[in-house]
Design an enzyme around this catalytic site. Structure first.
Site, PDB file in Angstrom:
ATOM      1  CE  LYS A 109      -2.568   0.825   3.685  1.00 18.79           C
ATOM      2  NZ  LYS A 109      -1.941  -0.367   4.240  1.00 18.79           N
ATOM      3  CE  LYS A 156       2.293  -2.971   8.377  1.00 17.62           C
ATOM      4  NZ  LYS A 156       3.072  -1.879   7.781  1.00 17.62           N
ATOM      5  CB  THR A 206       5.136   0.179  -2.661  1.00 16.73           C
ATOM      6  OG1 THR A 206       6.001  -0.330  -1.634  1.00 16.73           O
ATOM      7  CG2 THR A 206       5.879   0.187  -3.985  1.00 16.73           C
ATOM      8  CG  PHE A 258       4.398  -9.563  -6.917  1.00 19.56           C
ATOM      9  CD1 PHE A 258       5.394  -9.940  -6.031  1.00 19.56           C
ATOM     10  CD2 PHE A 258       3.440  -8.657  -6.478  1.00 19.56           C
ATOM     11  CE1 PHE A 258       5.446  -9.424  -4.748  1.00 19.56           C
ATOM     12  CE2 PHE A 258       3.479  -8.138  -5.196  1.00 19.56           C
ATOM     13  CZ  PHE A 258       4.487  -8.523  -4.330  1.00 19.56           C
ATOM     14  CG  PHE A 290      -3.693  -3.063   8.815  1.00 21.12           C
ATOM     15  CD1 PHE A 290      -2.602  -3.816   8.390  1.00 21.12           C
ATOM     16  CD2 PHE A 290      -3.682  -2.586  10.113  1.00 21.12           C
ATOM     17  CE1 PHE A 290      -1.546  -4.088   9.243  1.00 21.12           C
ATOM     18  CE2 PHE A 290      -2.634  -2.856  10.982  1.00 21.12           C
ATOM     19  CZ  PHE A 290      -1.569  -3.614  10.540  1.00 21.12           C
ATOM     20  NE  ARG A 337      -0.409   4.618   8.846  1.00 17.71           N
ATOM     21  CZ  ARG A 337      -0.653   3.339   9.131  1.00 17.71           C
ATOM     22  NH1 ARG A 337      -1.082   3.001  10.328  1.00 17.71           N
ATOM     23  NH2 ARG A 337      -0.473   2.411   8.219  1.00 17.71           N
TER      24      ARG A 337
END
Length: 561
Positions: free
Chosen positions: A76, A110, A78, A386, A306, A99
């Site tokens: 997210k 993480k 990135t 990916f 999240f 953040r």
């Protein structure tokens, strides 16, 4: 292939004064932390707040959220950074608001919050490790309150605080399970009153929420004073302001309320400030960072922690509600790998093509698309690409999104930076230009607190029933009697499922959602509801990331992602 930190260290940053000048901020309006980091001065912050208070002068706000996290990763941050760079590539004046990373995940499992590959904010080592000291200031302010409470009791307890009812926890910005439950005051009368105490991680502290939701030091002091710390022996609430030490705590936080300015690898300005977790707090950067970005950019790319069931819901129902802001569009980040995990594929088999699992896992993405629609904001799906994604899988995901009346765009920001996010930037620009956003919160402020919790659980988490612990219901009723009934709610639950149970992957529905406890964050301005087995102090994994981090004699850090 270079690691994230190697890519960042090969990059040549420009002085932060140059980045600031790009958005109309002079060197005199900055407090420099070296050459590449700065805080906005209080005077400049007031100017930017004033500008952002005029809706016509604000940039367009784009919220980046995601599907439910998996060990396969979603990216997210990135995508947020890549989108900010991509908008610049198509000629838009974009500014990013994110953040700050917590040290807990950095040394745990993480990772940090600086993006990855060629879509990063820098200096990533500084941002991930200490940065400008905001989280340390928050930790010390939190623990000063704890010390003042215990000292008040030791020195005669004029307020008649019942030590058994103290709700204020100490904190540290690390994952340390041994501190979850402790005993303080041992060793005799001179060492205080023995009692059970607890630690939370700093980013879950109410002080973090207060800093992120305070525009001025005056607001900060008001919120600090309103913190409920305990009950007295008459069972009446005791506020921190009753201790008459609010000014001392605010003094520790005077710089922490001011946003930090850094840059991406491609020199896009980024305000990085505040770091509440979304699984146990409200999960978005400070209002001051958002206002500064809205005052200086035509497009503001921000994110909420999240997935859409956690971060995005809290962004809409808490932050937007409090400050009268609203997103023009939402980007939902997904990966084909993660969707296959939601479809039942083991992590070790994700490289193998599996269109059936992808189709099954799409239910998770579909739920989050529906969640965003409930707030009246148009959404677009960004597929963080990916190398293992096959053309058949990409084509299927595009069809599934199309059948769900949602546009999907491949994002290659990790590999190509802003150039790889141009298609996403163009799609976001087109979506915002349609002016289709009709933002509204999920629930009305006048709704009873238990009904607010039920509304989120049933409409966002797809629960069939909400089961409240009797003590939790009693506390909610007392909060309403004390005049806090109109506050929004902040649900603390696992991030690994739309439900409260991390084992329920995909798109669970019709289950019983258990609310085991609630707590009033009167200073922050919301009520926290704890669902399932959620803890405010994480623990380290068997093989923590700390095993890989080192520094040489020149101070060069390695192993940090």
């Amino acid at each position: 292939m270079l690691s994230d930190i190697e890519i960042a260290q090969h990059n040549t940053m420009v002085p932060i004064t140059d980045v600031a000048a790009e958005i109309g901020i002079t060197e005199e309006e900055l407090d420099l932390y070296g050459r590449y980091k700065a805080k906005i001065t209080m005077e400049e912050l007031r100017r930017l707040q004033s500008k952002a208070s005029e809706p016509a002068a604000r940039g367009r706000l784009v919220l980046v959220t995601a599907i439910t996290p998996t060990p396969a990763g979603e990216g997210k941050s990135t995508v947020s950074i890549g989108l900010g760079d991509g908008l610049r590539k198509i000629g838009k004046k974009s500014v990013i608001a994110l953040r700050e990373p917590s040290l807990g995940p950095c040394f745990g499992v993480k990772g940090g919050a600086c993006g990855g590959g060629y879509a990063q904010i820098v200096p990533m080592e500084d941002i991930n490790l200490h940065f400008t000291g905001d989280i340390h200031a928050i930790s010390i302010a939190n623990n000063l309150i704890a010390a003042l409470i215990d000292n008040h009791i030791q020195q005669g307890n004029e307020l008649n605080i019942d030590p058994r009812t103290i709700t204020w926890k100490r904190c540290v910005d690390l994952n340390d399970r041994s501190l979850r439950n402790i005993v303080v005051g041992l060793g005799g009368k001179s060492n205080g009153v023995p009692r059970e105490d607890h630690f939370c991680i700093s980013v879950a502290s109410e002080i973090m929420a207060i800093v992120c939701l305070s525009r001025t030091i005056g607001e900060l002091k008001d919120r600090l004073s309103n913190i409920i710390i305990a009950q007295n022996y008459s069972k009446l609430p005791v506020k921190f302001g009753d201790l008459k030490c609010t000014g001392a705590v605010a003094a520790l936080l005077k710089d922490a309320v001011r946003p930090n300015l850094v840059q991406t690898l491609e020199k896009t300005p980024a305000f990085v400030h505040g770091g509440p977790f979304a699984n146990i707090a409200h999960g978005c950067n400070s209002i001051n960072a958002t206002l500064c970005a809205l005052a200086t950019g035509d497009y503001v790319v921000t994110e909420a922690g999240f997935a859409a069931d956690l971060g995005a819901e809290k962004f809409m129902d808490i932050k937007c509600r409090m400050f009268g802001i609203a997103p023009s569009a939402v980007v939902i980040v997904a990966t084909i790998r993660a969707l296959k995990m939601h479809g039942g594929v083991a992590r070790s088999d994700l490289a193998k093509p599996d269109v059936k699992a992808l189709e099954a896992g799409f239910a998770n993405l579909a739920t989050h698309i529906e969640n965003i629609r409930k707030f009246g904001v148009p959404a677009i799906v960004a597929v963080n690409k990916f190398s293992t994604d096959t053309p058949e899988e990409i084509k299927l995901l595009e069809k599934l999104c199309s059948d769900f009346h949602t546009r999907v765009v491949l994002c290659e920001g990790w590999e190509k930076g802003g150039e790889g996010a141009k298609a996403l930037a163009e799609a976001v620009d087109a979506l915002c230009s349609e002016n289709k956003a009709d933002f509204h919160e999920l629930y009305d402020s006048d709704m009873p607190l238990d009904r607010k919790i039920e509304k989120i659980a049933k409409e966002i988490y797809r629960a069939g029933e909400v089961e409240f612990d009797s003590a939790a219901l009693k506390k909610l009723k007392s909060y309403e009697e004390q005049g806090y009934g109109k506050l929004p709610v902040c649900i603390a639950k696992t991030q690994n499922s739309i439900s409260h149970d991390p084992k329920l992957i995909g798109a669970p529905k019709g289950y019983v959602f258990p609310v085991r406890d609630v707590q009033l964050y009167a200073g922050a301005g919301f009520v926290v509801a704890f669902a399932g087995d959620i803890m405010v102090m994480p623990g380290l994994p068997k093989l923590p990331a700390a095993l890989n981090i080192d520094v040489d004699d020149d101070g060069k850090i390695s192993g940090l992602f």
